[in-house]
Design a protein around this motif. Structure first.
Motif, PDB file in Angstrom:
ATOM      1  N   SER A 108      19.571  -2.012   2.606  1.00 38.58           N
ATOM      2  CA  SER A 108      19.574  -0.859   1.493  1.00 38.58           C
ATOM      3  C   SER A 108      20.787   0.056   1.608  1.00 38.58           C
ATOM      4  CB  SER A 108      17.989  -0.463   1.650  1.00 38.58           C
ATOM      5  OG  SER A 108      17.827   0.301   2.609  1.00 38.58           O
ATOM      6  N   HIS A 109      20.825   0.226   3.154  1.00 35.42           N
ATOM      7  CA  HIS A 109      22.327   1.199   3.285  1.00 35.42           C
ATOM      8  C   HIS A 109      23.403   0.576   2.982  1.00 35.42           C
ATOM      9  CE1 HIS A 109      19.444   3.383   6.508  1.00 35.42           C
ATOM     10  NE2 HIS A 109      19.267   3.555   5.415  1.00 35.42           N
ATOM     11  N   LEU A 110      23.491  -1.005   3.143  1.00 35.24           N
ATOM     12  CA  LEU A 110      24.535  -1.610   2.807  1.00 35.24           C
ATOM     13  C   LEU A 110      24.967  -1.530   1.105  1.00 35.24           C
ATOM     14  CD1 LEU A 110      27.083  -3.404   2.986  1.00 35.24           C
ATOM     15  CD2 LEU A 110      25.436  -5.382   2.979  1.00 35.24           C
ATOM     16  N   VAL A 111      23.925  -1.819   0.292  1.00 31.73           N
ATOM     17  CA  VAL A 111      24.050  -1.755  -1.053  1.00 31.73           C
ATOM     18  C   VAL A 111      24.354  -0.191  -1.468  1.00 31.73           C
ATOM     19  CG1 VAL A 111      22.470  -1.997  -3.232  1.00 31.73           C
ATOM     20  CG2 VAL A 111      22.254  -3.357  -1.369  1.00 31.73           C
ATOM     21  N   SER A 112      23.573   0.803  -1.125  1.00 27.56           N
ATOM     22  CA  SER A 112      23.920   2.049  -1.421  1.00 27.56           C
ATOM     23  C   SER A 112      25.542   2.369  -0.925  1.00 27.56           C
ATOM     24  CB  SER A 112      23.039   3.124  -0.541  1.00 27.56           C
ATOM     25  OG  SER A 112      21.706   3.166  -0.735  1.00 27.56           O
ATOM     26  N   HIS A 113      26.069   1.928  -0.140  1.00 29.02           N
ATOM     27  CA  HIS A 113      27.371   2.048   0.389  1.00 29.02           C
ATOM     28  C   HIS A 113      28.421   1.498  -0.552  1.00 29.02           C
ATOM     29  CE1 HIS A 113      31.189   1.468   2.750  1.00 29.02           C
ATOM     30  NE2 HIS A 113      31.181   0.212   2.172  1.00 29.02           N
ATOM     31  N   GLN A 114      28.070   0.248  -1.023  1.00 30.49           N
ATOM     32  CA  GLN A 114      28.804  -0.760  -1.964  1.00 30.49           C
ATOM     33  C   GLN A 114      28.683   0.173  -3.324  1.00 30.49           C
ATOM     34  OE1 GLN A 114      26.618  -4.456  -1.529  1.00 30.49           O
ATOM     35  NE2 GLN A 114      28.378  -5.290  -0.197  1.00 30.49           N
ATOM     36  N   LYS A 115      27.476   0.659  -3.521  1.00 33.30           N
ATOM     37  CA  LYS A 115      27.597   1.263  -4.997  1.00 33.30           C
ATOM     38  C   LYS A 115      28.461   2.305  -4.956  1.00 33.30           C
ATOM     39  CE  LYS A 115      23.190  -0.372  -6.362  1.00 33.30           C
ATOM     40  NZ  LYS A 115      21.830  -0.071  -6.896  1.00 33.30           N
ATOM     41  N   LEU A 116      28.409   3.335  -3.883  1.00 36.60           N
ATOM     42  CA  LEU A 116      29.253   4.411  -3.871  1.00 36.60           C
ATOM     43  C   LEU A 116      30.578   4.631  -3.761  1.00 36.60           C
ATOM     44  CD1 LEU A 116      26.606   6.704  -1.872  1.00 36.60           C
ATOM     45  CD2 LEU A 116      27.161   6.994  -4.164  1.00 36.60           C
ATOM     46  N   LYS A 117      31.067   3.605  -2.576  1.00 34.95           N
ATOM     47  CA  LYS A 117      32.287   3.342  -2.140  1.00 34.95           C
ATOM     48  C   LYS A 117      33.251   2.432  -2.901  1.00 34.95           C
ATOM     49  CE  LYS A 117      31.722   6.229   0.985  1.00 34.95           C
ATOM     50  NZ  LYS A 117      32.243   7.772   0.973  1.00 34.95           N
ATOM     51  N   HIS A 118      32.581   1.534  -3.547  1.00 32.61           N
ATOM     52  CA  HIS A 118      33.460   0.428  -4.087  1.00 32.61           C
ATOM     53  C   HIS A 118      33.040   0.163  -5.672  1.00 32.61           C
ATOM     54  CE1 HIS A 118      34.700  -0.357  -0.050  1.00 32.61           C
ATOM     55  NE2 HIS A 118      33.438  -0.875   0.158  1.00 32.61           N
ATOM     56  N   MET A 119      31.872   0.489  -6.272  1.00 30.84           N
ATOM     57  CA  MET A 119      31.654   0.339  -7.492  1.00 30.84           C
ATOM     58  C   MET A 119      31.441   1.698  -8.305  1.00 30.84           C
ATOM     59  SD  MET A 119      28.525  -2.528  -6.731  1.00 30.84           S
ATOM     60  CE  MET A 119      28.191  -2.892  -8.210  1.00 30.84           C
ATOM     61  N   GLY A 120      31.497   2.631  -7.517  1.00 31.16           N
ATOM     62  CA  GLY A 120      31.670   4.083  -8.426  1.00 31.16           C
ATOM     63  C   GLY A 120      30.344   4.318  -9.169  1.00 31.16           C
ATOM     64  N   GLN A 121      28.984   3.711  -8.368  1.00 36.62           N
ATOM     65  CA  GLN A 121      27.802   3.806  -9.205  1.00 36.62           C
ATOM     66  C   GLN A 121      26.828   4.882  -8.706  1.00 36.62           C
ATOM     67  OE1 GLN A 121      26.033  -0.326  -9.590  1.00 36.62           O
ATOM     68  NE2 GLN A 121      27.769  -0.889 -10.666  1.00 36.62           N
ATOM     69  N   ALA A 122      27.249   5.869  -8.233  1.00 39.12           N
ATOM     70  CA  ALA A 122      26.658   7.130  -7.746  1.00 39.12           C
ATOM     71  C   ALA A 122      25.557   7.594  -8.856  1.00 39.12           C
ATOM     72  CB  ALA A 122      27.454   8.019  -7.188  1.00 39.12           C
ATOM     73  N   ARG A 123      24.138   7.449  -8.429  1.00 44.68           N
ATOM     74  CA  ARG A 123      23.215   7.864  -9.548  1.00 44.68           C
ATOM     75  C   ARG A 123      22.916   9.266  -9.715  1.00 44.68           C
ATOM     76  NH1 ARG A 123      17.887   5.063  -7.927  1.00 44.68           N
ATOM     77  NH2 ARG A 123      17.340   5.940  -9.893  1.00 44.68           N
ATOM     78  N   PHE A 124      23.194  10.067  -8.504  1.00 48.55           N
ATOM     79  CA  PHE A 124      22.946  11.171  -8.213  1.00 48.55           C
ATOM     80  C   PHE A 124      24.160  12.322  -7.607  1.00 48.55           C
ATOM     81  CE2 PHE A 124      19.282   8.925  -7.535  1.00 48.55           C
ATOM     82  CZ  PHE A 124      18.410   9.810  -8.668  1.00 48.55           C
TER      83      PHE A 124
END
Length: 238
Positions: free
Chosen positions: A136-152
């Motif tokens: 789950s930490h890896l998925v969050s990292h990928q969304k934030l750092k590489h996909m620009g998908q921060a929800r909050f």
């Protein structure tokens, strides 16, 4: 398919036995990759009908399994049973190395890494090679750092989070909110974990054990409260 003389059915790929032909057919799909059950709402397909039924609940919102202790509802029976252990305190999964017990198998697996491979981080980002102990930490990292998908996004400092829990916890560093209160002395804390550690000090203080981090005093009395205050001030923050 090969039928065993004792009315068991054997897989011709791995020789694993099954008690029924239907169970063997389901198993063989793990070898062939066949997924005959398709979701009518999305392109996903599944090898077993029961898996499709569970998946469909993600579209319908159906939650047929109810906790009999708090009435919270769940889409899967396993999740309801795991949740119920919060009420009962049951911890059926035990570490064979240190005998610490856990309510969830996934938590035990994470804990075991402390014994087997110190600092093991098996989940690795394919873009930057950052590694994590939990998927789950890896998925969050990928969304934030590489996909620009921060929800909050924090309106004060612009920090970004994919997880609402982490976002809410971060906001308290700005607001000073401390929603968790001790029933014994009414001290308040920003994190539930800090409240739980604090409450454990009350229990030790009642037993006359003194400070568990420094030197214990010899017996109960006024020194107990001094030790309790000392631990609160010296060994963790609110």
């Amino acid at each position: 398919m090969k039928e065993h003389t004792e009315d068991r059915f054997l897989c011709d790929e791995c020789d694993r036995p099954f008690l029924s032909r239907s169970a063997l057919i389901q198993h063989k799909r793990t070898h062939t990759g066949e997924k005959p059950f398709a979701c009518k709402d999305c392109p996903k397909t599944f090898a077993q009908k029961t898996t499709l039924i569970r998946h469909c609940r993600s579209h319908t919102g159906e939650k047929p399994f109810v906790c009999d202790l708090c009435q919270k509802r769940f889409s899967e029976k396993g999740n309801m049973l795991t949740h119920r252990r919060i009420h009962t305190g049951e911890k059926p999964f035990k570490c064979e190395t240190c005998e610490t017990r856990f309510g969830k198998l996934s938590t035990l697996i994470q804990h075991r890494r402390q014994h087997t491979h110190k600092g093991e981080k098996p989940f690795v980002c394919g873009v930057c090679n950052a590694s994590y102990t939990q998927k789950s930490h890896l998925v969050s990292h990928q969304k934030l750092k590489h996909m620009g998908q921060a929800r909050f996004s924090c309106s004060v400092c612009s920090a970004q989070f994919d997880n609402k829990f982490h976002f809410t916890r971060h906001q308290r560093t700005h607001t000073g909110e401390r929603p968790f209160q001790c029933d014994t002395c009414h001290s308040r804390f920003a994190l539930k974990a800090n409240l739980q550690r604090h409450q454990s000090l009350h229990s030790k203080e009642k037993q006359g054990r003194g400070c568990v981090s420094c030197k214990p005093h010899p017996g109960p009395g006024v020194a107990e409260w001094r030790d309790y205050s000392h631990q609160s001030n010296q060994h963790f923050t609110r």
